[in-house]
Every structure is written in C-alpha cells, then in structure tokens.
Enzyme design. Structure first.
Site, short mmCIF file in Angstrom:
data_model
loop_
_atom_site.label_atom_id
_atom_site.label_comp_id
_atom_site.label_asym_id
_atom_site.label_seq_id
_atom_site.Cartn_x
_atom_site.Cartn_y
_atom_site.Cartn_z
N SER A 7 45.86 -0.62 -15.77
CA SER A 7 46.14 -1.46 -16.92
C SER A 7 47.58 -1.95 -16.86
CB SER A 7 45.92 -0.68 -18.21
OG SER A 7 46.51 -1.37 -19.27
N HIS A 32 43.35 -4.52 -15.02
CA HIS A 32 42.94 -4.57 -16.43
C HIS A 32 44.08 -5.20 -17.23
CE1 HIS A 32 40.56 -3.07 -19.87
NE2 HIS A 32 41.72 -2.73 -20.44
N ASP A 34 45.34 -6.23 -20.97
CA ASP A 34 45.14 -5.95 -22.40
C ASP A 34 45.80 -7.00 -23.28
OD1 ASP A 34 43.73 -3.35 -22.51
OD2 ASP A 34 45.49 -2.64 -21.40
N MET A 36 46.51 -8.02 -27.17
CA MET A 36 46.53 -7.48 -28.54
C MET A 36 47.18 -8.50 -29.47
SD MET A 36 47.90 -3.69 -27.69
CE MET A 36 47.14 -2.67 -26.43
N HIS A 65 40.73 -7.57 -21.44
CA HIS A 65 40.27 -6.81 -22.61
C HIS A 65 40.91 -7.43 -23.85
CE1 HIS A 65 40.42 -2.58 -24.74
NE2 HIS A 65 39.63 -3.43 -25.36
N MET A 67 41.67 -7.49 -27.47
CA MET A 67 41.73 -6.73 -28.73
C MET A 67 42.24 -7.69 -29.78
SD MET A 67 43.17 -3.23 -27.08
CE MET A 67 43.69 -4.04 -25.59
N MET A 138 35.79 2.72 -25.37
CA MET A 138 37.20 3.12 -25.56
C MET A 138 37.26 4.65 -25.70
SD MET A 138 39.06 0.48 -25.32
CE MET A 138 40.60 1.34 -25.66
N GLY A 143 45.11 -0.05 -28.88
CA GLY A 143 46.41 -0.49 -29.44
C GLY A 143 47.60 -0.03 -28.63
N GLY A 145 49.10 2.31 -25.00
CA GLY A 145 48.89 3.11 -23.80
C GLY A 145 49.41 4.52 -24.04
N GLY A 146 49.10 5.41 -23.13
CA GLY A 146 49.69 6.75 -23.16
C GLY A 146 49.14 7.70 -24.20
N ASP A 176 38.29 3.47 -21.00
CA ASP A 176 39.67 2.98 -21.12
C ASP A 176 40.42 3.82 -22.15
OD1 ASP A 176 41.98 1.44 -21.28
OD2 ASP A 176 41.01 -0.27 -22.28
N GLY A 178 43.65 7.09 -21.81
CA GLY A 178 43.86 8.51 -21.47
C GLY A 178 43.17 8.96 -20.20
N GLY A 198 46.27 3.27 -17.22
CA GLY A 198 47.57 2.62 -17.36
C GLY A 198 48.69 3.55 -16.98
N SER A 199 49.05 4.43 -17.90
CA SER A 199 50.20 5.29 -17.65
C SER A 199 49.99 6.22 -16.46
CB SER A 199 50.55 6.08 -18.91
OG SER A 199 49.40 6.60 -19.51
#
Ligand code: DX5
Ligand code: ZN
Length: 218
Positions: A7, A32, A34, A36, A65, A67, A138, A143, A145-146, A176, A178, A198-199
């Site tokens: 991500s 990916h 994102d 928002m 994605h 959002m 999800m 909203g 990452g991490g 998507d 964690g 992502g992270s």
C-alpha cells in the site's frame, strides 16, 4: 497464486517513484493505492493527479481502493488516470449507485472490486457478485495505516471463499489492514489470495524477505 500488494499509503510521498521501483524489484505483485476523502473516512490521502503520476512511472497493476462517498461520481476519472482495478465500498452509497459505479468501471475496461468494512456482514457483497473481479475484506477500520489486524474478520474471508468456490466464480479475495508475515499466513489459510500490506513492507529493512514471508513462501 497469492499476490502481495504494497500500500503506497506507507511509502515516502516525496520519493514515490523510488519506493515503487523498490517494491517492484523486491517481488511485489500489485500496488495498492488508497484514496481517502476526509468524509467516508476521517483522513485525506491522495487522489487523481497523483495516480496519473504513479501510472507514468510504473507498469505494475494498480489496485485503487476508494474510501470516498458517492464513488460513482469519480470512478471514470480514476480509470482514466490509470487504475487497473477500482474498489468501491458497499457502504459508500445506495446499492443502485454502487452497481452503477461498477458498471462504469467495467465500461472503461478495468477490473472491479467491492469492499466491506469490519462491521459490515459478508452477505452485503451478494448483490454485486455478478459484477466484481475482487472482494476486499477490511481487516482494520479504514482510514489509517499501521493499525492492528482484526482476527475476527477471517470468518468473513472463509465464508466468502466458500461462496465463490460454490458458485464456481473467479473472484479474488483481498485483505487489507494490519497484514504482516504472521497475519498474512492466517489470511491465506482463510482463503485470501491478494494481501495488501503497507507498514509491514515499507517499514521493513529487507523488503524482498518481507514480501516472501507475507506470501508465506519462507
Ligand atoms: C487503510 C488502508 C490500507 C492501509 C494498510 O485504510 O486501506 O490500505 O494502507 O496499511 P497497513 O498495512 O499498515 O495496515
Ligand atoms: Zn486500502
């Protein structure tokens, strides 16, 4: 085949091209992206112009994605900006408008996805089953990452994998939020075949090793 989609939300936005090249050469399958809007989710990320720039610097498959509320208003622009697949949230508008959004993505010749938030039951995707190439479950509240992986979402992945298998459909199931080497393995066991991370990827010292581990190859 399990695909890993880093991500870009966790990339260095001032060095997007380098970060994209880095995850590509580290073995990532998709990217990916994102989006928002500060309304559907309490955060604002990146939009159409940045996607255009990303498209110009890579040939990787771009999984977008959205959002955002009322995605039907914007899906064409995201397709034109270079999305290969556009994911819309089932919670983002009425069923009729979500169907319209999916049809618009298909009309642009791109792949379609529907996404469900953690509190949304898996059955919410049923009205869209005939028009999607991918279902995104999800595994955190969208909203940011991490965040910590929500294990209880795996039940939905299992249910959706059975549904897709029973219907003989070719639909990707993506998770998507964690996702790392430990939770990624659980997602794969539950039936997911696209893992967004992502992270875990961008924060790793060794991205090659991390992507392999997320794919459960090591
Ligand atoms: C969250 C986004 C995710 C996010 C995942 O709303 O949809 O794609 O970037 O980040 P990690 O993998 O760090 O949880
Ligand atoms: Zn995402």
């Amino acid at each position: 085949m399990v695909r890993v989609a880093p991500s870009l939300l966790s990339a260095d936005f001032a060095r997007l091209a380098e970060d994209i090249q880095s995850v590509k050469s580290a073995g990532a399958d998709w990217l990916h992206y994102d989006v928002m809007d500060g309304h559907f989710v309490p955060n604002i990320s990146m939009g159409i112009p940045v996607l255009k720039s990303v498209r110009q610097c890579t040939d990787m498959f771009l999984d977008v994605h959205l959002m955002i509320t009322e995605p039907v208003k914007y899906v064409r622009q995201f397709c034109e900006a270079g999305a290969d697949l556009v994911n819309v949230h089932v919670e983002a508008d009425t069923q009729e408008k979500i169907l319209e959004a999916l049809d618009a993505v298909r009309a642009c010749g791109r792949k379609t996805g529907v996404t469900i938030k953690p509190k949304t039951p898996w059955e919410a995707v049923l009205p869209f089953l005939d028009r999607v190439d991918l279902i995104l479950v999800m595994t955190v509240e969208p909203g940011f990452g991490g965040q910590k992986f929500m294990h209880e979402q795996l039940e939905k992945v299992r249910a959706l994998r059975s549904l897709v298998a029973e219907n003989g459909k070719q639909i990707f199931i993506e998770t998507d939020g964690g996702v790392d080497a430990v939770t990624g393995k659980l997602c794969i066991e539950a039936g997911a075949d696209v893992l967004v991370a992502g992270s875990a990827v961008f924060g790793a010292a060794d991205r090659v090793d991390t992507i392999r581990r997320i794919r459960a190859e090591l």
